[in-house]
Design a protein around this motif. Sequence first.
Motif, mmCIF file in Angstrom:
data_model
loop_
_atom_site.group_PDB
_atom_site.id
_atom_site.type_symbol
_atom_site.label_atom_id
_atom_site.label_comp_id
_atom_site.label_asym_id
_atom_site.label_seq_id
_atom_site.Cartn_x
_atom_site.Cartn_y
_atom_site.Cartn_z
ATOM 1 N N VAL A 98 -8.026 -19.526 5.852
ATOM 2 C CA VAL A 98 -7.443 -18.792 6.969
ATOM 3 C C VAL A 98 -6.893 -17.469 6.470
ATOM 4 N N SER A 99 -7.296 -16.390 7.096
ATOM 5 C CA SER A 99 -6.751 -15.079 6.753
ATOM 6 C C SER A 99 -5.691 -14.726 7.783
ATOM 7 N N ALA A 100 -4.523 -15.370 7.628
ATOM 8 C CA ALA A 100 -3.464 -15.221 8.624
ATOM 9 C C ALA A 100 -2.738 -13.887 8.498
ATOM 10 N N ALA A 101 -2.845 -13.267 7.333
ATOM 11 C CA ALA A 101 -2.150 -11.989 7.132
ATOM 12 C C ALA A 101 -2.804 -10.912 7.996
ATOM 13 N N ASN A 102 -1.985 -10.062 8.615
ATOM 14 C CA ASN A 102 -2.508 -9.020 9.495
ATOM 15 C C ASN A 102 -2.566 -7.683 8.778
ATOM 16 N N GLY A 103 -2.921 -6.643 9.542
ATOM 17 C CA GLY A 103 -3.053 -5.308 8.967
ATOM 18 C C GLY A 103 -1.755 -4.767 8.409
ATOM 19 N N ILE A 104 -0.639 -5.145 9.015
ATOM 20 C CA ILE A 104 0.657 -4.672 8.521
ATOM 21 C C ILE A 104 0.908 -5.202 7.119
ATOM 22 N N TYR A 105 0.568 -6.462 6.903
ATOM 23 C CA TYR A 105 0.746 -7.080 5.586
ATOM 24 C C TYR A 105 -0.043 -6.329 4.522
ATOM 25 N N TYR A 106 -1.327 -6.066 4.804
ATOM 26 C CA TYR A 106 -2.164 -5.390 3.816
ATOM 27 C C TYR A 106 -1.751 -3.928 3.618
ATOM 28 N N THR A 107 -1.272 -3.290 4.679
ATOM 29 C CA THR A 107 -0.793 -1.909 4.555
ATOM 30 C C THR A 107 0.440 -1.838 3.664
ATOM 31 N N ILE A 108 1.386 -2.766 3.891
ATOM 32 C CA ILE A 108 2.595 -2.799 3.064
ATOM 33 C C ILE A 108 2.242 -3.102 1.617
ATOM 34 N N CYS A 109 1.306 -4.044 1.409
ATOM 35 C CA CYS A 109 0.887 -4.377 0.042
ATOM 36 C C CYS A 109 0.261 -3.176 -0.642
ATOM 37 N N GLY A 110 -0.608 -2.460 0.078
ATOM 38 C CA GLY A 110 -1.271 -1.295 -0.507
ATOM 39 C C GLY A 110 -0.287 -0.192 -0.866
ATOM 40 N N LEU A 111 0.624 0.123 0.047
ATOM 41 C CA LEU A 111 1.606 1.181 -0.210
ATOM 42 C C LEU A 111 2.552 0.793 -1.343
ATOM 43 N N THR A 112 2.966 -0.470 -1.360
ATOM 44 C CA THR A 112 3.846 -0.943 -2.437
ATOM 45 C C THR A 112 3.145 -0.873 -3.779
ATOM 46 N N MET A 113 1.859 -1.216 -3.807
ATOM 47 C CA MET A 113 1.098 -1.181 -5.048
ATOM 48 C C MET A 113 0.974 0.251 -5.576
ATOM 49 N N ILE A 114 0.736 1.188 -4.671
ATOM 50 C CA ILE A 114 0.643 2.603 -5.070
ATOM 51 C C ILE A 114 1.979 3.085 -5.618
ATOM 52 N N ALA A 115 3.063 2.714 -4.930
ATOM 53 C CA ALA A 115 4.393 3.124 -5.384
ATOM 54 C C ALA A 115 4.710 2.540 -6.760
ATOM 55 N N LEU A 116 4.360 1.277 -6.969
ATOM 56 C CA LEU A 116 4.589 0.652 -8.275
ATOM 57 C C LEU A 116 3.760 1.323 -9.365
ATOM 58 N N PHE A 117 2.523 1.669 -9.039
ATOM 59 C CA PHE A 117 1.660 2.328 -10.024
ATOM 60 C C PHE A 117 2.244 3.682 -10.434
ATOM 61 N N LEU A 118 2.701 4.453 -9.468
ATOM 62 C CA LEU A 118 3.290 5.758 -9.777
ATOM 63 C C LEU A 118 4.571 5.596 -10.589
ATOM 64 N N LEU A 119 5.359 4.582 -10.256
ATOM 65 C CA LEU A 119 6.592 4.323 -10.998
ATOM 66 C C LEU A 119 6.283 3.911 -12.434
ATOM 67 N N VAL A 120 5.272 3.062 -12.601
ATOM 68 C CA VAL A 120 4.865 2.627 -13.933
ATOM 69 C C VAL A 120 4.357 3.819 -14.749
ATOM 70 N N ARG A 121 3.589 4.683 -14.115
ATOM 71 C CA ARG A 121 3.066 5.856 -14.830
ATOM 72 C C ARG A 121 4.190 6.760 -15.298
ATOM 73 N N ARG A 122 5.215 6.881 -14.467
ATOM 74 C CA ARG A 122 6.343 7.744 -14.838
ATOM 75 C C ARG A 122 7.107 7.179 -16.037
ATOM 76 N N VAL A 123 7.399 5.869 -16.017
ATOM 77 C CA VAL A 123 8.139 5.299 -17.139
ATOM 78 C C VAL A 123 7.275 5.290 -18.406
ATOM 79 N N LEU A 124 5.953 5.211 -18.247
ATOM 80 C CA LEU A 124 5.064 5.274 -19.419
ATOM 81 C C LEU A 124 5.110 6.661 -20.032
ATOM 82 N N VAL A 125 5.100 7.682 -19.216
ATOM 83 C CA VAL A 125 5.198 9.054 -19.722
ATOM 84 C C VAL A 125 6.502 9.255 -20.491
#
Length: 330
Positions: A296-323
Amino acid sequence: MWRGFLALLKKDFKLMLSGRFFLLALGSLILYSCYINFVYINLDQNIYLVYLYDPLHTQSTASAEITEVDSIEKLQAESRDGYAVGIDASNGTPEIIMVSSGIDSTDRYRAVYANFLLSPKLHTAAEIIGQDNKEMKNRREITCEFLFFELTAVGFLGLASLLFKEKQMGLIRVHGVLPVGKTAFIASKLGLFLLSDLVFATLLTVINLGIPVGLSVLPHVLLQTGILSMFMALAGFFCAMLLPGFRQFSLLYLVLAVFITTPVFLAGQTGIAWDWIKYYPMYPLFMAMKNAYWGVSAANGIYYTICGLTMIALFLLVRRVLVCEMAKEG
């Protein structure tokens, strides 16, 4: 560019091999699968035992699944564990005796079940929905829980331990002066851990659900595995860059493994109702994984949008601390 990225992949793969990451993952796969197939499915899942005290033998329609006792004291003793249900019919009218489990809905189910066994022919048969038997339901649930724990706890620890090893070897300092992109440095590690988690999820699902059922739910499971794997890998990366040593990280890992995942399992498996749990970040991830094991794919578009935006934010944060870490090491 590709040559440099492939060199990073090769180096990270060798570090994972030397750190016995794949061996540990294989050990976890074997341990989980053995427990599910040889222990868990053989446990007596019929925990709601029903006991009857009927000295006058007035309950002639009682099911054979009810255990009769010869005294009211024994009936009370057998009904004290919060699971079993006692029926006192010594006065001719059956009365339910049981200790509350702490969950009102479960207590109602126990009482209804006991009354059903007392007069099974007077109740209308329930409509059976779905094709899963009790064993397959248990297989889906326990496999989902093991995969979720593996990704949240062990996955978080795996990438972080790799980075701490690179710190000790001075590889972070070397990469700080080499013409290697920071994004490629992060992507090589995320890619390898994502691939290993997808392979692990595939094998765990197919082995414990069977090939037909496993393959039918695998697309949903792999999607949620990828999301959770990326979250935990990025979180592990960030913590490893931010914390000075593995000792401090171990304390954080303990907090994560015990205190962060425990509310999720309690709310998802025991039926405990907490109003705040729906805002708890790990809970939607766990429920999406749980739904995936029923196809069952009960998760809706809002769930995937939040996951995508959070993942991008985490990636940028990780890149900054790596620098910052590379600049400090350099």
